[in-house]
Design a protein around this motif. Structure first.
Motif, PDB file in Angstrom:
ATOM      1  N   VAL A 244      22.048   2.299   1.202  1.00  0.00           N
ATOM      2  CA  VAL A 244      21.242   1.748   0.612  1.00  0.00           C
ATOM      3  C   VAL A 244      20.944   0.720   1.482  1.00  0.00           C
ATOM      4  O   VAL A 244      21.273  -0.085   2.166  1.00  0.00           O
ATOM      5  CB  VAL A 244      22.284   0.915  -0.637  1.00  0.00           C
ATOM      6  N   VAL A 245      19.205   0.578   1.329  1.00  0.00           N
ATOM      7  CA  VAL A 245      18.704  -0.635   2.326  1.00  0.00           C
ATOM      8  C   VAL A 245      18.070  -1.579   1.231  1.00  0.00           C
ATOM      9  O   VAL A 245      17.273  -1.060   0.277  1.00  0.00           O
ATOM     10  CB  VAL A 245      17.622  -0.129   3.178  1.00  0.00           C
ATOM     11  N   ASP A 246      18.079  -2.865   1.612  1.00  0.00           N
ATOM     12  CA  ASP A 246      17.328  -4.033   1.207  1.00  0.00           C
ATOM     13  C   ASP A 246      16.156  -4.188   2.057  1.00  0.00           C
ATOM     14  O   ASP A 246      16.541  -4.630   2.927  1.00  0.00           O
ATOM     15  CB  ASP A 246      18.298  -5.082   0.817  1.00  0.00           C
ATOM     16  N   LEU A 247      15.263  -4.188   1.501  1.00  0.00           N
ATOM     17  CA  LEU A 247      13.989  -4.298   2.375  1.00  0.00           C
ATOM     18  C   LEU A 247      13.379  -5.750   2.200  1.00  0.00           C
ATOM     19  O   LEU A 247      13.497  -6.385   1.158  1.00  0.00           O
ATOM     20  CB  LEU A 247      12.780  -3.058   2.057  1.00  0.00           C
ATOM     21  N   ALA A 248      12.512  -5.951   3.272  1.00  0.00           N
ATOM     22  CA  ALA A 248      11.766  -7.367   3.044  1.00  0.00           C
ATOM     23  C   ALA A 248      10.576  -7.483   2.313  1.00  0.00           C
ATOM     24  O   ALA A 248      10.461  -8.444   1.756  1.00  0.00           O
ATOM     25  CB  ALA A 248      11.213  -7.710   4.721  1.00  0.00           C
ATOM     26  N   GLU A 249      10.215  -6.485   1.788  1.00  0.00           N
ATOM     27  CA  GLU A 249       8.968  -6.539   1.181  1.00  0.00           C
ATOM     28  C   GLU A 249       8.892  -5.231   0.197  1.00  0.00           C
ATOM     29  O   GLU A 249       9.394  -4.046   0.643  1.00  0.00           O
ATOM     30  CB  GLU A 249       7.634  -6.802   1.767  1.00  0.00           C
ATOM     31  N   PRO A 250       8.247  -5.157  -0.978  1.00  0.00           N
ATOM     32  CA  PRO A 250       8.254  -4.099  -1.716  1.00  0.00           C
ATOM     33  C   PRO A 250       7.643  -2.856  -1.108  1.00  0.00           C
ATOM     34  O   PRO A 250       6.678  -3.247  -0.346  1.00  0.00           O
ATOM     35  CB  PRO A 250       7.476  -4.490  -3.104  1.00  0.00           C
ATOM     36  N   THR A 251       8.304  -1.751  -0.885  1.00  0.00           N
ATOM     37  CA  THR A 251       7.790  -0.706  -0.217  1.00  0.00           C
ATOM     38  C   THR A 251       7.639   0.563  -1.084  1.00  0.00           C
ATOM     39  O   THR A 251       8.689   0.941  -1.971  1.00  0.00           O
ATOM     40  CB  THR A 251       8.802  -0.503   0.966  1.00  0.00           C
ATOM     41  N   PRO A 252       6.662   1.537  -0.762  1.00  0.00           N
ATOM     42  CA  PRO A 252       6.674   2.783  -1.518  1.00  0.00           C
ATOM     43  C   PRO A 252       7.831   3.583  -1.217  1.00  0.00           C
ATOM     44  O   PRO A 252       8.442   3.284  -0.102  1.00  0.00           O
ATOM     45  CB  PRO A 252       5.466   3.447  -1.062  1.00  0.00           C
ATOM     46  N   ASP A 253       8.261   4.508  -2.030  1.00  0.00           N
ATOM     47  CA  ASP A 253       9.397   5.537  -1.869  1.00  0.00           C
ATOM     48  C   ASP A 253       9.431   6.091  -0.367  1.00  0.00           C
ATOM     49  O   ASP A 253       8.498   6.284  -0.038  1.00  0.00           O
ATOM     50  CB  ASP A 253       9.660   6.561  -2.621  1.00  0.00           C
ATOM     51  N   LEU A 254      10.460   5.595   0.385  1.00  0.00           N
ATOM     52  CA  LEU A 254      10.346   6.266   1.722  1.00  0.00           C
ATOM     53  C   LEU A 254      10.812   7.573   1.807  1.00  0.00           C
ATOM     54  O   LEU A 254      11.460   8.161   1.185  1.00  0.00           O
ATOM     55  CB  LEU A 254      11.657   5.408   2.595  1.00  0.00           C
ATOM     56  N   ALA A 255      10.215   8.267   2.709  1.00  0.00           N
ATOM     57  CA  ALA A 255      10.298   9.733   2.784  1.00  0.00           C
ATOM     58  C   ALA A 255      10.833   9.747   4.354  1.00  0.00           C
ATOM     59  O   ALA A 255      10.137   9.568   5.245  1.00  0.00           O
ATOM     60  CB  ALA A 255       9.110  10.499   2.738  1.00  0.00           C
ATOM     61  N   ALA A 257      13.164  11.956   7.322  1.00  0.00           N
ATOM     62  CA  ALA A 257      13.739  13.285   7.452  1.00  0.00           C
ATOM     63  C   ALA A 257      15.077  13.334   7.431  1.00  0.00           C
ATOM     64  O   ALA A 257      15.866  12.501   7.704  1.00  0.00           O
ATOM     65  CB  ALA A 257      13.375  13.615   8.950  1.00  0.00           C
ATOM     66  N   ASP A 258      15.566  14.656   6.838  1.00  0.00           N
ATOM     67  CA  ASP A 258      16.998  14.685   6.526  1.00  0.00           C
ATOM     68  C   ASP A 258      17.653  13.833   5.394  1.00  0.00           C
ATOM     69  O   ASP A 258      18.928  13.717   5.402  1.00  0.00           O
ATOM     70  CB  ASP A 258      17.898  14.923   7.790  1.00  0.00           C
ATOM     71  N   THR A 259      16.946  13.352   4.724  1.00  0.00           N
ATOM     72  CA  THR A 259      17.448  12.433   3.712  1.00  0.00           C
ATOM     73  C   THR A 259      16.797  12.858   2.330  1.00  0.00           C
ATOM     74  O   THR A 259      15.570  13.614   2.239  1.00  0.00           O
ATOM     75  CB  THR A 259      17.340  11.167   3.980  1.00  0.00           C
ATOM     76  N   GLU A 260      17.389  12.526   1.352  1.00  0.00           N
ATOM     77  CA  GLU A 260      16.972  12.689  -0.005  1.00  0.00           C
ATOM     78  C   GLU A 260      16.660  11.337  -0.726  1.00  0.00           C
ATOM     79  O   GLU A 260      17.800  10.401  -0.765  1.00  0.00           O
ATOM     80  CB  GLU A 260      17.976  13.624  -0.919  1.00  0.00           C
ATOM     81  N   HIS A 261      15.590  11.074  -1.292  1.00  0.00           N
ATOM     82  CA  HIS A 261      15.328   9.902  -1.740  1.00  0.00           C
ATOM     83  C   HIS A 261      15.869   9.607  -3.321  1.00  0.00           C
ATOM     84  O   HIS A 261      15.515  10.643  -4.126  1.00  0.00           O
ATOM     85  CB  HIS A 261      13.763   9.339  -1.875  1.00  0.00           C
ATOM     86  N   LEU A 262      16.984   8.800  -3.567  1.00  0.00           N
ATOM     87  CA  LEU A 262      17.517   8.939  -4.691  1.00  0.00           C
ATOM     88  C   LEU A 262      16.981   8.079  -5.674  1.00  0.00           C
ATOM     89  O   LEU A 262      17.052   8.199  -7.032  1.00  0.00           O
ATOM     90  CB  LEU A 262      19.273   8.823  -4.601  1.00  0.00           C
ATOM     91  N   GLY A 263      16.447   6.886  -5.312  1.00  0.00           N
ATOM     92  CA  GLY A 263      15.710   6.040  -6.181  1.00  0.00           C
ATOM     93  C   GLY A 263      15.437   4.615  -5.863  1.00  0.00           C
ATOM     94  O   GLY A 263      15.757   4.426  -4.619  1.00  0.00           O
ATOM     95  N   ALA A 266      13.582  -2.632  -8.158  1.00  0.00           N
ATOM     96  CA  ALA A 266      13.019  -3.751  -7.860  1.00  0.00           C
ATOM     97  C   ALA A 266      11.667  -3.697  -7.125  1.00  0.00           C
ATOM     98  O   ALA A 266      11.183  -4.269  -5.875  1.00  0.00           O
ATOM     99  CB  ALA A 266      13.812  -4.822  -7.102  1.00  0.00           C
ATOM    100  N   GLY A 267      10.893  -2.491  -7.508  1.00  0.00           N
ATOM    101  CA  GLY A 267       9.739  -2.306  -7.299  1.00  0.00           C
ATOM    102  C   GLY A 267       9.533  -2.067  -5.765  1.00  0.00           C
ATOM    103  O   GLY A 267       8.799  -2.278  -5.140  1.00  0.00           O
ATOM    104  N   GLY A 268      10.862  -1.158  -5.231  1.00  0.00           N
ATOM    105  CA  GLY A 268      10.908  -0.808  -3.896  1.00  0.00           C
ATOM    106  C   GLY A 268      11.501  -1.714  -3.194  1.00  0.00           C
ATOM    107  O   GLY A 268      11.653  -1.444  -1.720  1.00  0.00           O
ATOM    108  N   LEU A 269      12.325  -2.722  -3.346  1.00  0.00           N
ATOM    109  CA  LEU A 269      12.770  -3.820  -2.530  1.00  0.00           C
ATOM    110  C   LEU A 269      14.170  -3.214  -2.121  1.00  0.00           C
ATOM    111  O   LEU A 269      14.704  -3.288  -0.860  1.00  0.00           O
ATOM    112  CB  LEU A 269      12.918  -5.123  -3.268  1.00  0.00           C
TER     113      LEU A 269
END
Lengths: 318, 264
Positions: A244-255, A257-263, A266-269
């Motif tokens: 689980v990562v908390d990001l500095a700015e709202p970001t579109p869904d990360l893609a 490699a070798d991971t599955e984006h679960l959700g 907060a608008g991508g935060l």
């Protein structure tokens, strides 16, 4: 090698269930063969209705098996029920063995009489349990007036009053808050260390299994489908860990490699990425994320029992 | 033995926590006692002062003794066992190194014995003060009366256990309880003494354990039946004691194989 404390051979139990006007047979436990050595601590897990409680009730002589045989503490559970009751202590999280309308102290003293403890032994053991489970403050309170956390501590003390060799706990932490769970687990660990007690517990709580058990048995539809360590179980089913990562700015869904984006929240935060520890590592995933966006905080979630169970079940085609 | 003694005390202790219920029971017992006085005394007087061997003193003793025992003799059919089977907590009973049947009856006996104090004795006292009544003759009379009373309480516990134990098969036994409630009070001689029944009904009653619970102890405690006849009644009680206990043992054993724990 000494005699196992629990041994079952192709144990099975059916129930007859009324379904509208017809009656049909439900197989609660089937072909269960297992062996538990004295001193082990075993987590017995599975979904609701998988047959966990039925197994426990057969091991303690409450339910009569339809098929197969069991021996607990070297005794035949049904035929030797009363002798076995002196060797086993059972806590059913959903049931009480205390006397609702009497005080905790009175309940303990009746149980001591039921188990034929000498006054000296009763006093010593009661004092020990009262102190370690912190029951003292409500010893004089009527059982019906206890909070759930207090009652569970009193229940555990009641089940252990006769110093049983085998302690069976059926959902011991159900409904308890984090602190109460923690205390109960610490007590069980200390009890096991002090008296070399064998523990068998059913639970839906991952923390119980992680903290208390060195072996896991998983049942599905009444059958044993896994026997080993918890790590082994997670590996078998390829259970995923989640970063689980908390990001500095709202970001579109990360893609990544070798991971599955679960959700995303907060608008991508905050984003949740599942990965299989067999294929990549938390560090590699984190590095890939950091390349694209600044990470302010992170957490790694371990697979929980529910998740592992679900994966085993779906792998078995249900 | 110490274990069952302790269970008996626990039964007494548990019951003692319900003081308001005991008071309510006492008020009800007394009210219905006075009602029975009005009806049955009228019957005795209408019969010319003697009704099938009952004069006013004997009838009064019958009324107040039977009312006083109502809190102790279980004529309502309700048992802990039935409730515990229904909600599944009977598993806890089977987890103890106890004979489930003996433990249940011992606890029930504790409840019965306790109720003699707040319900039995005051009811009797009120009856004696307000109406007056017959008492047993001499030490033997009291001793036999006490023995018959104790036997009656155990038979009551052992019989009502059988109703609860049907739950091993039926799960829900409320219908049976109602049936028991209607039948037991009548045949135990709660409403009118069994001697006032027509012959065929008296014979029917004697073929059930119900008179042993209430009528026979009352007959002995009121001094109405003495000597060899009194011993005969105690003998009948002993037979019912053995029969009901044996049936309870057999049902518990068979019921265990039938047990399906309710509520997981």
């Amino acid at each position: 090698m000494s005699e196992p404390i629990i041994e079952t051979d192709a144990l099975g139990r059916d129930f007859s269930v009324r379904d509208g006007l017809r009656r049909r047979t439900v197989v609660a436990v089937d072909d269960l063969s297992l062996r538990v050595e004295a001193g082990e601590s075993v987590g017995y897990i599975g979904a609701n209705g998988a047959g966990k409680s039925t197994t426990i009730k057969m091991l303690t002589g409450i339910l009569v098996p339809t098929r197969g045989a069991a021996r607990t503490c070297g005794l035949r559970p049904v035929a030797d029920r009363r002798r076995l009751a002196r060797e086993v202590g059972v806590v059913f999280g959903q049931r009480s063995q205390l006397w609702w309308d009497l005080s905790v102290r009175e309940s303990f003293s009746i149980l001591a009489a039921i188990h034929g403890l000498s006054p000296e032994r009763e006093r010593r053991r009661t004092d020990e349990l009262v102190e370690r489970l912190e029951v003292g403050e409500f010893l004089g309170t009527a059982v019906r007036q206890l909070s759930l956390g207090q009652r569970m501590r009193a229940e555990v003390a009641a089940a252990l009053l006769h110093s049983p060799r085998l302690v069976i706990l059926d959902e011991p932490t159900i409904g308890l808050d984090v602190l109460s769970k923690q205390r109960l687990r610490e007590f069980l660990l200390a009890e096991r260390a002090a008296h070399d007690t064998t523990l068998l517990l059913t639970t839906h709580d991952m923390g119980d299994v992680e903290r208390l058990c060195d072996r896991v048995l998983l049942v599905d539809r009444g059958r044993l489908v896994f026997d080993g360590t918890l790590t082994g179980l997670s590996r078998t089913v390829g259970a995923q860990r989640v970063l689980v990562v908390d990001l500095a700015e709202p970001t579109p869904d990360l893609a990544i490699a070798d991971t599955e984006h679960l959700g995303s929240e907060a608008g991508g935060l905050r984003q949740r990425l599942a990965f299989d520890p067999e294929h990549t590592t938390a560090a590699r995933v984190l590095a890939a994320v950091t390349e694209r966006v600044e990470v302010r905080d992170l957490a790694v979630e371990e697979p929980d029992v529910e998740d592992v169970v679900r994966r085993v079940y779906s792998a078995r085609g249900r | 033995m110490r274990t069952y003694w302790r269970l008996l005390l626990a039964g007494i202790r548990r019951q003692s926590t319900y003081r308001l219920a005991a008071l309510g029971g006492l008020v009800a017992n007394t009210t219905f006692g006075l009602l029975k006085v009005a009806v049955l005394f009228a019957a005795v007087r209408a019969a010319g002062g003697q009704l099938r061997g009952y004069d006013v003193g004997a009838m009064s003793a019958y009324i107040w003794l039977s009312q006083g025992l109502l809190g102790s003799v279980n004529l309502n059919g309700r048992t802990d066992l039935a409730d515990r089977i229904k909600d599944g907590s009977v598993v806890v009973d089977f987890l103890r190194p106890l004979d489930v049947h003996a433990a249940a009856i011992t606890t029930e006996l504790g409840r019965s014995l306790f109720n003699l104090v707040p319900r039995g004795l005051p009811t009797l006292a009120i009856g004696v003060l307000l109406v007056g009544m017959d008492v047993p003759h001499g030490v033997t009379g009291y001793a036999l009366g006490a023995a018959a009373l104790l036997l009656g309480l155990v038979i009551s516990g052992a019989t009502v256990f059988l109703v609860g134990a049907c739950g091993f098969w039926l799960v829900e036994t409320r219908g049976l309880q109602v049936f028991y409630l209607v039948l037991s009070g009548f045949l135990a001689g709660l409403f009118v003494p069994i001697s006032l029944f027509p012959d065929w009904l008296r014979t029917t009653a004697a073929l059930t354990p119900f008179p042993s619970m209430l009528m026979y102890p009352v007959d002995l405690l009121s001094g109405r039946v003495v000597g060899a006849a009194a011993l005969g009644l105690v003998g009948q009680q002993l037979v019912w004691l053995v029969l009901t206990l044996a049936a309870g043992q057999a049902m518990t054993r068979a019921g265990r194989h039938k047990l399906e724990v309710q509520g997981g």
